[in-house]
Design a protein around this motif. Structure first.
Motif: not given
Length: 97
Positions: A9-12, A30-35, A47-54, A88-94
């Motif tokens: 979410p929130g990325t291209q 690097v090519q397919n992920s903001p992580v 690689c800390v992320v906010r993970a929502e899902g299974c 699963l939804a992954l968001c970069k953790f700031e």
């Protein structure tokens, strides 16, 4: 076989699909992920992320690292340690966000 959809979410970045229990760190590049992955073994914290899902709960070792980098953040996970079991939804953790 049912595939797990990974959304950023929130990325291209495009969604991706993985078989359940496939190591996420092997599928994300690097090519397919903001992580970002610095170590891929759960020690460095890049690689800390906010993970929502299974996903399965964090191990004791992962939880110890999360307490350093993301205290009091219930959805924080190390992407290199995730065992994806469903969508699963992954968001970069700031840090500090």
């Amino acid at each position: 076989m049912t595939l797990c959809r990974i959304h950023f979410p929130g990325t291209q970045f495009d969604d991706m699909e993985l078989p359940p229990h496939q190591p996420l760190a092997e599928a994300l590049t690097v090519q397919n992920s903001p992580v970002l992955f610095g170590c891929r073994t759960g020690l460095c914290g890049t690689c800390v992320v906010r993970a929502e899902g299974c996903v399965t709960p964090p191990t004791a070792d992962e939880q110890e690292i999360l307490e350093l980098y993301a205290p009091d953040e219930a959805t924080a996970r190390l992407a290199c340690q995730l065992d994806v079991t469903g969508d699963l939804a992954l968001c970069k953790f700031e840090v500090g966000a």
